[in-house]
Scaffold this active site. Sequence first.
Site, PDB file in Angstrom:
ATOM      1  N   LYS A  67      -8.763 -47.395 -53.018  1.00  0.00           N
ATOM      2  CA  LYS A  67      -9.803 -47.233 -54.201  1.00  0.00           C
ATOM      3  C   LYS A  67      -8.975 -47.139 -55.531  1.00  0.00           C
ATOM      4  O   LYS A  67      -7.828 -46.761 -55.502  1.00  0.00           O
ATOM      5  CB  LYS A  67     -10.810 -46.395 -54.078  1.00  0.00           C
ATOM      6  CG  LYS A  67     -11.389 -46.175 -52.637  1.00  0.00           C
ATOM      7  CD  LYS A  67     -12.085 -47.686 -52.144  1.00  0.00           C
ATOM      8  CE  LYS A  67     -12.586 -47.579 -50.781  1.00  0.00           C
ATOM      9  NZ  LYS A  67     -13.326 -48.675 -50.424  1.00  0.00           N
TER      10      LYS A  67
HETATM   11  C1  LIG Z   1     -14.540 -48.247 -49.031  1.00  0.00           C
HETATM   12  C2  LIG Z   1     -15.828 -48.444 -48.932  1.00  0.00           C
HETATM   13  C3  LIG Z   1     -16.604 -47.565 -48.389  1.00  0.00           C
HETATM   14  C4  LIG Z   1     -16.172 -46.556 -47.580  1.00  0.00           C
HETATM   15  O1  LIG Z   1     -15.624 -45.469 -48.059  1.00  0.00           O
HETATM   16  P1  LIG Z   1     -14.453 -44.491 -47.255  1.00  0.00           P
HETATM   17  O2  LIG Z   1     -14.094 -43.513 -48.274  1.00  0.00           O
HETATM   18  O3  LIG Z   1     -13.236 -45.263 -46.707  1.00  0.00           O
HETATM   19  O4  LIG Z   1     -15.319 -43.974 -46.278  1.00  0.00           O
HETATM   20  C5  LIG Z   1     -18.080 -47.707 -48.414  1.00  0.00           C
HETATM   21  N1  LIG Z   1     -18.386 -48.879 -49.281  1.00  0.00           N
HETATM   22  C6  LIG Z   1     -17.498 -49.796 -49.718  1.00  0.00           C
HETATM   23  C7  LIG Z   1     -18.016 -50.812 -50.401  1.00  0.00           C
HETATM   24  C8  LIG Z   1     -16.378 -49.537 -49.621  1.00  0.00           C
HETATM   25  O5  LIG Z   1     -15.380 -50.384 -50.221  1.00  0.00           O
END
Ligand SMILES: *Cc1c(COP(=O)(O)O)cnc(C)c1O
Length: 410
Positions: free
Chosen positions: A189
């Site tokens: 992210k």
């Molecule tokens: C990464 C992601 C998640 C989940 O996040 P985590 O921290 O990996 O649990 C949920 N929704 C979207 C769109 C994502 O890209």
Amino acid sequence: MAGGPGAYVFGQEERKELMDVIDSGYLFRYGTEGVDGFQHKVASFEQELAQKLGMKHAFATSSGTGALLCCLAALGIGAGDEVIVPGYTFIASISTIILANAIPVLAEVDDSLTIDPTKIEQLITPHTKAILPVHMLGNPCDMDAIMKIAKKHNLYVIEDCCQAFGASYKGKPVGSYGDIAAFSLNVFKTITAGDGGAVVTNDDLLYERAFGFHDQGHKPSRMGVEIGNRSIIGMNMRMNELTGAVSLAQLRKLDGILSTLREKKAKLKAHLAGLSNVSFRKLNDEAGECATLLTLLFDTPEVAERFCEKIGGKPIAYSGWHVYNNMEQLLGKVTGAAANCPFDCPKYESSRTYYKHMLPQTDFNTGRAVNISVGVVDKGLGAGFGININSSYEEIEQVGKQLREIILAL
Ligand SMILES: *Cc1c(COP(=O)(O)O)cnc(C)c1O
């Protein structure tokens, strides 16, 4: 190395915050100022996040998936409730709805690769409780249109901001439009602590419920922990101080990360100007998107595949658990009436099944779209080729020229 831009800029700042915690020897997020050397990094992260987004409440979680579950639980979404969610999103947006015993209703994405607002109303039934728009690949959804539909039909809006930390729509941060929103700090992210997440809302009751769900039903920050009625049964999705320390340092770098990405993306994109056989996905807010990726749109999936052979990549349609067609856990299954409910099952009146190619417009748009990395380098997202946040101008020029030549020759 693979990861998001935050993972590429670890340095003194993260080290200092982290060492504060290590030196204190106290890793739990709750403590008393001045006692046990308590450093309140998680609480500081929460405060600074709320302030940055202009939100009344923010709290940290152990993941974005956990944050989404908190949002659903806070709103009381459960057995038999339908939630409208795009068919192009990371699987967690869909699996959390299922784990809340609710029913995901898959919606098309348009050429922004976010939920197509013109295709939402036809999916609304008497069981629909919420829309869960996903600001996919750092690009804000068309929130004006979505909020209008939600108001008209009295639906909740849960914003999935996991891929869009720092994005804004019409001058306001994503996460501030709906009732409640989820963020992620996993390694792919915008900013990262390896794992982690956050929930934000302006609603006092939703905050109390969401917070309680993430921490065994406790009141926010465990204030008044022994008194009063707890409104919700909870789990443990707390963030610890080590994660809080890195999250805090990364949050303070967010603006710098975004401005660097936006500048580098513009430079890369400029090399592709004037080409007639490629376009870019629609950006619902060009200035406010994260610029973590450059998403190319070709006229047809066939051209996109020819392009991908040259760069050694794959169109977005093949990016694993980001597209419903590849979610084998979901395909052929039924949610709702036929699903298992762990306890106290109420009568479901509705159900859904999921099958390949049920969303032709999403298939077309993800089939002809290719991600080029700018800040998020992630083969799983279909973005193994491109630049990263530390790329020099020479590297950007080289990649830009290479892309231009390949596209010209298609
Ligand atoms: C990464 C992601 C998640 C989940 O996040 P985590 O921290 O990996 O649990 C949920 N929704 C979207 C769109 C994502 O890209």
